[in-house]
Design an enzyme around this catalytic site. Structure first.
Site, short mmCIF file in Angstrom:
data_model
loop_
_atom_site.label_atom_id
_atom_site.label_comp_id
_atom_site.label_asym_id
_atom_site.label_seq_id
_atom_site.Cartn_x
_atom_site.Cartn_y
_atom_site.Cartn_z
N VAL A 1 13.98 48.51 29.59
CA VAL A 1 15.67 48.34 29.43
C VAL A 1 15.70 48.98 27.71
O VAL A 1 14.99 48.21 26.91
CB VAL A 1 16.02 46.95 29.89
CG1 VAL A 1 15.54 45.87 29.03
CG2 VAL A 1 17.60 47.18 29.43
N SER A 2 16.78 49.60 27.54
CA SER A 2 16.93 50.10 26.02
C SER A 2 15.83 50.13 25.34
O SER A 2 15.39 51.47 25.56
CB SER A 2 17.82 48.66 25.56
OG SER A 2 18.53 48.94 24.30
N TRP A 3 15.51 49.59 24.10
CA TRP A 3 14.37 49.95 23.48
C TRP A 3 13.05 50.17 24.25
O TRP A 3 12.30 51.01 24.13
CB TRP A 3 14.06 49.13 22.27
CG TRP A 3 13.01 49.21 21.17
CD1 TRP A 3 13.20 49.73 20.09
CD2 TRP A 3 11.69 48.76 21.48
NE1 TRP A 3 11.86 49.72 19.36
CE2 TRP A 3 10.86 49.37 20.27
CE3 TRP A 3 10.83 48.25 22.55
CZ2 TRP A 3 9.57 49.01 20.09
CZ3 TRP A 3 9.62 48.12 22.42
CH2 TRP A 3 8.98 48.41 21.21
N THR B 1 18.98 53.30 28.42
CA THR B 1 17.85 53.61 27.28
C THR B 1 18.36 55.44 26.76
O THR B 1 19.47 55.80 27.61
CB THR B 1 16.69 53.47 27.86
OG1 THR B 1 15.97 53.78 26.64
CG2 THR B 1 16.09 54.42 28.97
#
Length: 281
Positions: A105-107, A131
């Site tokens: 998730v994301s980073w 992301t």
């Protein structure tokens, strides 16, 4: 948090000169499903996404706190996506896992992409949540980035509640204001060095040139009201990854994985349980 972590086996693992706090769910239990290796968002500890592991009890899960995050000690030297993917692969070996479904998730979605590219034989399917392809991303709301940089978001519930919409966007589909409170209650602020090294890890990194060669079936999940990672980033990933599909969540912000938990889990299950293209052929 306690309920989500109650079935986890938490340990401190020494991998390649690093000490990582690791949480494993059900890896010692038989399952017809591949276990999941999960990469968390920047500054986030295991507890932040532990509810996902609790919501999918038919699968094993493996997560770890990045150096200087949660209860993993500070990193002594900076690290890169290559070295952390190697470290994650070593951790899989520690648990006797040959192949996993990789998720981030994301980073952590950037880390998941790099892991799948670096370790294709260890990766079955790939799930990318809120992301981007790295430095080639389309940036989000500048006000959200300003507040993201403020460490108060980790420790001050009033700050989180006041700026939740700006930070993460979206509406709460599965509850109400308690989502904000429960989220802040699961967060533990990273150390300054841990946070800076996580930022440095992805400095200059992009997956864009390699994505056309990513041969893994990939689910891309994006929130349509994400203030940090606009949905256009998911469309770019979809255009670049050959065997990919894009699912967007109406009203979903950056934390739709938690605020739209039922919808998110259903989409993930449908993707992971579907016969692979190789099996169908």
């Amino acid at each position: 948090m306690a309920d989500a972590m109650k079935d986890a086996t938490v340990s401190m693992e020494q991998i390649g000169g690093r000490t990582l706090r690791t949480a494993a769910w059900r890896l010692d239990q038989p399952s017809e499903h591949a276990p999941i290796l999960f990469f968390n968002g920047i500054g986030a500890n295991i507890e932040a996404v532990a509810p996902l592991a609790a919501a999918m009890p038919e699968r094993g899960f493996l997560m770890f706190d990045m150096p200087g995050t949660g209860e993993s000690p500070d990193p002594l030297i900076p690290y890169t996506p290559f070295t952390m993917s190697w470290t994650a692969a070593q951790l899989l070996g520690r648990y006797g896992l040959d192949e996993v479904d990789v998720m981030g998730v994301s980073w952590g979605g950037a880390m998941a992409q790099h892991f799948a590219l670096q370790h294709p034989r260890r990766t079955r399917k790939l799930t990318l949540i809120a992301t981007t392809p790295g430095m080639a991303m389309v940036p989000g709301n500048p006000a959200a980035f300003t507040k993201m940089a403020n460490p108060r978001r980790y420790i001050d519930p009033e700050f989180m509640n006041e700026h939740f919409a700006t930070l993460y966007g979206g509406v709460d589909a599965d509850g109400a204001a308690h989502q904000k409170d429960s989220h802040i209650g699961r967060l533990k602020p990273p150390s300054p060095r841990g946070y800076i090294y996580q930022l440095m890890c992805m400095l200059g990194w992009t997956s864009l040139p390699a994505l056309p060669f990513l041969g893994k079936e990939t689910l891309i999940m994006m929130g349509e009201d994400d203030q940090i990672v606009p949905v256009i980033n998911g469309k770019i990933l979809k255009a670049m990854i050959p065997k990919s599909r894009l699912v967007t969540f109406a009203g979903g912000g950056h934390l739709f994985l938690l605020t739209h938990a039922d919808e998110s889990v259903a989409a993930i299950r449908e993707f992971l349980d579907a016969p692979s293209l190789a099996d169908a052929a």
